[in-house]
Write an enzyme that holds these catalytic residues in place. Structure first.
Site, PDB file in Angstrom:
ATOM      1  N   LYS A   1      -9.151  19.954  13.830  1.00 28.35           N
ATOM      2  CA  LYS A   1      -8.821  20.983  13.018  1.00 28.35           C
ATOM      3  C   LYS A   1     -10.244  21.550  12.219  1.00 28.35           C
ATOM      4  CE  LYS A   1      -4.938  21.145  11.207  1.00 28.35           C
ATOM      5  NZ  LYS A   1      -3.794  20.785  10.218  1.00 28.35           N
TER       6      LYS A   1
ATOM      7  N   ARG B   1      -5.237  19.505   4.288  1.00 29.92           N
ATOM      8  CA  ARG B   1      -4.448  19.009   5.480  1.00 29.92           C
ATOM      9  C   ARG B   1      -5.215  18.180   6.268  1.00 29.92           C
ATOM     10  NH1 ARG B   1      -1.510  23.380   7.733  1.00 29.92           N
ATOM     11  NH2 ARG B   1      -0.931  25.337   6.325  1.00 29.92           N
TER      12      ARG B   1
ATOM     13  N   GLY C   1       2.470  16.967  13.395  1.00 25.39           N
ATOM     14  CA  GLY C   1       3.355  16.523  12.176  1.00 25.39           C
ATOM     15  C   GLY C   1       3.436  15.113  12.149  1.00 25.39           C
TER      16      GLY C   1
ATOM     17  N   MET D   1       0.687  13.435  10.724  1.00 26.49           N
ATOM     18  CA  MET D   1       0.114  13.058   9.312  1.00 26.49           C
ATOM     19  C   MET D   1       0.233  13.975   8.298  1.00 26.49           C
ATOM     20  SD  MET D   1      -3.412  11.426  10.595  1.00 26.49           S
ATOM     21  CE  MET D   1      -4.002  13.028  11.667  1.00 26.49           C
TER      22      MET D   1
ATOM     23  N   ARG E   1      -6.528  25.742  18.206  1.00 26.10           N
ATOM     24  CA  ARG E   1      -6.791  24.465  18.870  1.00 26.10           C
ATOM     25  C   ARG E   1      -6.282  24.773  20.730  1.00 26.10           C
ATOM     26  NH1 ARG E   1      -2.057  21.107  15.899  1.00 26.10           N
ATOM     27  NH2 ARG E   1      -0.474  22.431  16.601  1.00 26.10           N
TER      28      ARG E   1
ATOM     29  N   HIS F   1       8.459  21.515  15.322  1.00 26.59           N
ATOM     30  CA  HIS F   1       8.077  20.043  15.315  1.00 26.59           C
ATOM     31  C   HIS F   1       8.785  19.585  16.717  1.00 26.59           C
ATOM     32  CE1 HIS F   1       8.783  15.720  15.057  1.00 26.59           C
ATOM     33  NE2 HIS F   1       7.507  15.685  14.479  1.00 26.59           N
TER      34      HIS F   1
ATOM     35  N   SER G   1      -7.789  -6.748  49.611  1.00 32.17           N
ATOM     36  CA  SER G   1      -7.009  -6.148  48.809  1.00 32.17           C
ATOM     37  C   SER G   1      -6.580  -6.534  47.595  1.00 32.17           C
ATOM     38  CB  SER G   1      -5.789  -5.779  49.727  1.00 32.17           C
ATOM     39  OG  SER G   1      -4.863  -4.771  48.962  1.00 32.17           O
TER      40      SER G   1
ATOM     41  N   CYS H   1      -3.444  -3.017  46.067  1.00 28.95           N
ATOM     42  CA  CYS H   1      -2.051  -2.794  46.603  1.00 28.95           C
ATOM     43  C   CYS H   1      -0.957  -2.830  45.646  1.00 28.95           C
ATOM     44  CB  CYS H   1      -1.709  -3.528  48.016  1.00 28.95           C
ATOM     45  SG  CYS H   1      -1.973  -5.149  47.967  1.00 28.95           S
TER      46      CYS H   1
ATOM     47  N   TYR I   1     -10.048   2.408  48.597  1.00 29.08           N
ATOM     48  CA  TYR I   1      -8.738   2.970  48.485  1.00 29.08           C
ATOM     49  C   TYR I   1      -7.897   2.343  47.795  1.00 29.08           C
ATOM     50  CZ  TYR I   1      -6.843  -0.797  51.359  1.00 29.08           C
ATOM     51  OH  TYR I   1      -6.344  -2.199  51.854  1.00 29.08           O
TER      52      TYR I   1
END
Length: 902
Positions: free
Chosen positions: A27, A96, A105, A107, A340, A456, A786, A854, A874
C-alpha cells in the site's frame, strides 16, 4: 531483529516508489508511486516494515520512531495548514496496515484519528455539517474501540442497530446529528466498561496507540491463518500508512468506491466496481449497505467519473496489469487512496494475460508469469449442468466462479466443525468479516445477501479460488435462527444448496455438474471459438503453447493401464514415469500372487509364476501400444507384503470358529500359519520392493520377462516400445546389481528368441535416505533414477502418511510448524537436500544418468520449480495434473531465464 539507529523508519509519500514493497509494504509503495505520477493522493507518510519487525521482536517501538513520526507529522500539518487534534478545523488522519503482499481485511485500520469531544465541534463548524462530524466521531470510537482497545465489535453494532430501530430507520445515513451525538455517548460508555479506560481525547495518543495496534495485527489469528493459506512468510511484518483524511461522508456530493480496470471475475474490459454515496471506505468493503455499480457514478458526478476513467487507464498502462483502486470523492474532489495489482479469478488471469500481450503491454514470457498452476487446476473443476432441472432460489453478484454444492451453515464455527466431519458446506452470511476466514477456508463456497464484487467475501474468495456469490438481496439470512428465507421457502441449516459463482445463481438442492470446458479442450473435445467458454479455452491454449515451447522439464504420467495412459497422452504426457505393477494384481489375480508368496515348493512357485506371466505380458502390450514412441517406466512389484495376504484378524476368527465347530479347513490352517510367519509390525519398512524380489525367486524375473516379451511383440508389429524397468526400494548398490544381472540375462534371452533389439534400460527409485546418500555408488548399476518423493518424505521425516495426516498434521499447520504439508509440497530443506545430493553424486558417476520424479510432488506447482532448479529431466504425476505440471515447467524455465538475463 536488532535496531539499526541509522536506519530511516518513516518515508513521506513523495520519497518512495513501487519497488520498495519490502520496506514500505504494497500500500505504501503504491501510494508513493501514484504520488510520483502526479495523481491526486492525500498527503501522508509510511512507517516501514523494519519498525514493525523491531516492535514485534522487542515489544516496543524503535527509540527513533517517535521523533521521526513527529517530524513527518509536523511536515504534514504544515502542508495541510492544520494540526492534528486542534479544536478548530482539526487535521484528521487514517492509520492503515500495508504488508508486502495483499492481505485483504486481515489486518487493522483506524479512520478519523484526531477527533475528540472538542475537535468534533470544530470539524462540524469547518465542514458546515454537524451530522458528518458526529458520524465521523462515532466511527472513530467504534473502530478504535474494536481495533486498538479490544472491545467486542458486536457491542457497537448492536448499539447502532438499536439506534436505527428507535428511529424506525434501516440504514445509518437516516440517523441525524442528534441521534449520532447520543450514539457517541453510548459508544464511549461501552469503551469505558469493556476496555477499563476512557476513550483517549489526546490526538497523539490515539495515533501512537493505533500504530501499535496495526503492528500487533500482523500476528492476529486471522492474519496468521491467511498467511498460512496463501503461503506468505510470517517474518515480513507490516508497514503503517498515516494519511490525511478525505471524507466521503459529507453528503450526497461525496462518496467512496472501489474500481477495477477490468472485471476481476471474468477479465473482460469495461467499467467494474462499486460506489457508495455519503460513506467512508470501510462501508464498501464491509457490505453494510449495498453499493451501486461504478457505472452509475457517471450520472451522479460526471466530472469525477471522467477523471477516474482517465486515471484508471493511466494506472493500468503504468502497472501493465489489472489494477484494484480505492477512491473517495469529497464534495466533488476525487482522491486516490490506494492501488494495487488486483486479485482475480483463474479464468480472468488467463484472459487478462493474453489481452495484455495483444495490447503490446507485456511479452508472452511475462504473460506466462501472470498465471499459475493452481489457477489452471481451478479451471479444470466441473461446472453445473445447464440442462439439469433446477429450483432457483435467487440471484446475486457473480463474485468468484465455480460450481459449489453443500449443506447450508450460518457461522464459521459450524462450517469448520462439519467440514472436519467430512461434510461439504456452503457458508451463508449477511456479509463476511475477517473473523469468518477459517469458515470460508473450510467451505465449498460462500453466499452473502449483502456486498458486491469488492466486499470482503468477494475479495478473499477470489484470492483463495473459492466459489462466491454476493449481494443476493432477495435472500433473508437469519444467522441467529440459522435459516435463510426466500419468499415462502425456508432453508434450514443442513439443507443442501448449490451456488454458481459464474452466474450468481443460487439453487435449492444439489445441481449436477459437467466437465469443465478446459478439461474438454485438453481431451481434444473442444476448440477455441467465439463464446465465453471458448474464449477462455483460447487463452489457456495460447499460454500452454508458449509454456511447452520454453520448458526444459518433460512431463510424464503416473498410469497403470492403457485407458489412463491414453488419457494422459491426450493431456500432453510425454511418456509414463510410473506404472505401478501392483495395481495389475488386484481382483482375481490377487489369489494368484497369494499362492506365489505362500508356495512351499519350487513346483508350486513355478506354477504360480507361469500363470501370471501371460497376464502381465498382455498388460504391457496394451500399455506399450497406448504410449507407442514414448518412454514407459515400469516399476517392479513394490507394495508391502500384507497387501497380498488375507487380513490376519479375519483369518484368525474364521479358523477359530471352524475349530469350534470341529470342521477346520486344512488350507485355512496352513494359510494362517504362513500369515503369522510373514506378519510384520511395520509393513511399509518390511519385506517389500527389491527385498521381496530377492526373497521370492522368480518374481522379478517373471515381470522382466513379461516386459521384454511385450516390447518384442510390439516392436515386431512395427511399433516403437520404449520400456524402462525400475527396481523399487533399493538401499544399496548390491541389491540393484543382483536384479540387474538377472534382468540383463532375461532381456538378452528374449532378444535372441524373438530376433529383436530391445534396448531396455534398468534403473531404480530413490526413495530411501541411504539410497540418496550413496547415489554415486548406485549410479554405477542404474541407468536412471526416479525419485519416489512420497516414500522419501515418509522415511526422512519418520512419518506414516496414512496415520499422521489424520492425527496431528492439522495441529502442526495451525501452529505454523508446517506452512504446507510436506506430502503436498516438497520439503526443500530436508527431502530436497537429499534430492540435490543424489542428483549431483549420480551424475558425477554417470553423466548421462536420466533423472525424474514420480511422487505426487511431480504435479505440485511449487515442487515443479524445485525439480527444474536441481536439474531433473522430467516430472511424472497423475493424468489430471499433467497440464498443471506443463504450465509450471514453462514458468520455471521462463523465470530462470529472466533471472539469468538480470
Amino acid at each position: 531483529m536488532s535496531e539499526n539507529k541509522d536506519q530511516k523508519l518513516v518515508y513521506d509519500f513523495t520519497e518512495g516508489n513501487r519497488d520498495l514493497k519490502d520496506l514500505l509494504g504494497g500500500k505504501g509503495a503504491n501510494l508513493a508511486e501514484m504520488t510520483n505520477l502526479g495523481l491526486p493522493v492525500p498527503p501522508g507518510f509510511t512507517i516501514t516494515t523494519e519498525a514493525c519487525k523491531v516492535y514485534l521482536e522487542s515489544g516496543t517501538a524503535p527509540a527513533a520512531l517517535r521523533d521521526e513520526v513527529t517530524a513527518h507529522l509536523a511536515a504534514l500539518e504544515a502542508k495541510m495548514g492544520k494540526k492534528l487534534g486542534q479544536s478548530d478545523d482539526p487535521l484528521l488522519v487514517s492509520v492503515r496496515s500495508g504488508a508486502k503482499f495483499s492481505m485483504p481485511g486481515m489486518m487493522d485500520t483506524v479512520l478519523n484519528i484526531g477527533l475528540s469531544d472538542e475537535s468534533v465541534v470544530g470539524l462540524a463548524a469547518q465542514a458546515d455539517n454537524e451530522r458528518f462530524a458526529w458520524d465521523s466521531y462515532r466511527r472513530l470510537i467504534q473502530m478504535f474501540g474494536k481495533t486498538v482497545l479490544g472491545v467486542e465489535g458486536e457491542l457497537f453494532e448492536d448499539a447502532l442497530d438499536e439506534a436505527k430501530a428507535a428511529k424506525k430507520v434501516t440504514v445509518d445515513t437516516d440517523l441525524d446529528a442528534a441521534d449520532l451525538k447520543k450514539l457517541v455517548k453510548v459508544f464511549k460508555k461501552i469503551v469505558s466498561k469493556e476496555a477499563g479506560r476512557e476513550f483517549p481525547q489526546d490526538a497523539r495518543e490515539q495515533l501512537d496507540l493505533a500504530v501499535e495496534a496495526v503492528f500487533n495485527s500482523w500476528n492476529t489469528d486471522r492474519a496468521k491463518l491467511y498467511r498460512r493459506q496463501e503461503r506468505i512468510p510470517s517474518d515480513l511484518g507490516t508497514a503503517v500508512n498515516v494519511c490525511s483524511m478525505v471524507f466521503g461522508n459529507l453528503g450526497p456530493d461525496s462518496g467512496t468506491g472501489v474500481a477495477f480496470t477490468r472485471d476481476p471475475a471474468s477479465g473482460h474490459a469495461g467499467v467494474y466496481g462499486d460506489y457508495l454515496q455519503n460513506a467512508q471506505g470501510e462501508d464498501v468493503v464491509a457490505g453494510i449497505r449495498n453499493t451501486v455499480p461504478l457505472a452509475d457514478l457517471e450520472a451522479i458526478d460526471k466530472a469525477s467519473y471522467d477523471q477516474l476513467m482517465t486515471i484508471m487507464t493511466t494506472l493500468e498502462t503504468h502497472y501493465k496489469d489489472l489494477c484494484d483502486i480505492e477512491f473517495t470523492i469529497e464534495r466533488g474532489q476525487l482522491w486516490m487512496l490506494q492501488t494495487r495489482v488486483g486479485k482475480r479469478t483463474a479464468g480472468a488471469a488467463f484472459r487478462i494475460a493474453t489481452q495484455l500481450v495483444d495490447q503490446g503491454l507485456i511479452s508472452e514470457a511475462e504473460a506466462l508469469q501472470r498465471v499459475t498452476g493452481h489457477q489452471l487446476a481451478q479451471l479444470m473443476f466441473p461446472r453445473f449442468d445447464e440442462g439439469a432441472k433446477t429450483e432457483l432460489l435467487g440471484r446475486g453478484i457473480a463474485a468468484s466462479p465455480g460450481a459449489a454444492v453443500g449443506k447450508a451453515v450460518f457461522d464459521s464455527y459450524t462450517a469448520v466443525k462439519w467440514s472436519r466431519s467430512g461434510e461439504k458446506v456452503i457458508l451463508i452470511r449477511r456479509e463476511t468479516n475477517p473473523d469468518d476466514l477459517d469458515g470460508m477456508i473450510a467451505s465449498e463456497g460462500i453466499l452473502t445477501s449483502r456486498g458486491g464484487k469488492t466486499s470482503h467475501a468477494a475479495v478473499v474468495a477470489r484470492g483463495m479460488g473459492k466459489t462466491c456469490v454476493c449481494g443476493a438481496e432477495e435472500l433473508d439470512v437469519d444467522t441467529k435462527r440459522r435459516r435463510m428465507t426466500v419468499g415462502e421457502t425456508v432453508i434450514e441449516e443442513g439443507d443442501v444448496v448449490s451456488i454458481d459463482g459464474s452466474t450468481g445463481k443460487v439453487y435449492l438442492g444439489e445441481v449436477p455438474v459437467v466437465p469443465s470446458p478446459v478439461v474438454e479442450y485438453f481431451e481434444g473435445r473442444m476448440h477455441a471459438g467465439a463464446d465465453d467458454a471458448d474464449e477462455l479455452v483460447a487463452a489457456v491454449h495460447r499460454i500452454m503453447a508458449y509454456a511447452d515451447r520454453v520448458r526444459r522439464l518433460r512431463v510424464r504420467a503416473n498410469a497403470d493401464n492403457a485407458e489412463d495412459a491414453l488419457r494422459a497422452r491426450r493431456f500432453g504426457a510425454q511418456g509414463i514415469g510410473l506404472c505401478r505393477t501392483e495395481h495389475m494384481f488386484l481382483g482375481e489375480r490377487r489369489e494368484m500372487v497369494e499362492r506365489l508368496i505362500l508356495a512351499d515348493t519350487d513346483g508350486e512357485r513355478e506354477e504360480a509364476l507361469s500363470a501370471l506371466l501371460p497376464l502381465q505380458k498382455q498388460d504391457f502390450i496394451e500399455l506399450f501400444e497406448a504410449m507407442d514412441g514414448l518412454p514407459v517406466t515400469v516399476r517392479l512389484l513394490d507394495p508391502p507384503l500384507h497387501e497380498f495376504l488375507p487380513d490376519i484378524t479375519e483369518l484368525s476368527v474364521r479358523v477359530a470358529l471352524a475349530e469350534s465347530r470341529k470342521d477346520a479347513n486344512e488350507n485355512d490352517l496352513r494359510l494362517l500359519q504362513a500369515v503369522h510367519k510373514l506378519h510384520e509390525q511395520n509393513p511399509m519398512l518390511g519385506l517389500r520392493g527389491v527385498r521381496l524380489g530377492l526373497v521370492i525367486p522368480g518374481l522379478f524375473a517373471m515381470q522382466v520377462r513379461a516386459i521384454a516379451e511385450a516390447a518384442a511383440e510390439r516392436k515386431n508389429a512395427k511399433g516403437d516400445p520404449r520400456a524402462e524397468i525400475m527396481v523399487p526400494l533399493v538401499g544399496t548398490v548390491q541389491e540393484l546389481e543382483i536384479v540387474r544381472e538377472e534382468a540383463d540375462a532375461i532381456i538378452a534371452e528374449v532378444e535372441a528368441a524373438t530376433g529383436t533389439s530391445l534396448k531396455l534400460s534398468v534403473g531404480t527409485m530413490i526413495e530411501l535416505p541411504r539410497a540418496a546418500l550413496t547415489a554415486a555408488q548406485i549410479a554405477e548399476a542404474a541407468q536412471f533414477f526416479s525419485f519416489g518423493t512420497n516414500d522419501l518424505t515418509q522415511t526422512v521425516w519418520g512419518f506414516s502418511r496414512d496415520d499422521v495426516e489424520a492425527s496431528f498434521f492439522t495441529a502442526y499447520l495451525e501452529k505454523g510448524i508446517f506452512g504446507v504439508s510436506p506430502f503436498e509440497t516438497i520439503d526443500r530443506d530436508g527431502v530436497g537436500s537429499l534430492v540435490r545430493h543424489a542428483v549431483k553424486q549420480g551424475r558425477a558417476t554417470r553423466p548421462d544418468l536420466k533423472l525424474g520424479v514420480c511422487g505426487e510432488h511431480g504435479g505440485d506447482p511449487e515442487s515443479v520449480h524445485f525439480f527444474h532448479e536441481v536439474g531433473l529431466d522430467y516430472v511424472s504425476c497423475s493424468p489430471f495434473r499433467i497440464p498443471v505440471a506443463r504450465l509450471e515447467a514453462g514458468r520455471a524455465a521462463a523465470e530462470a531465464k529472466g533471472s539469468d538475463s538480470r
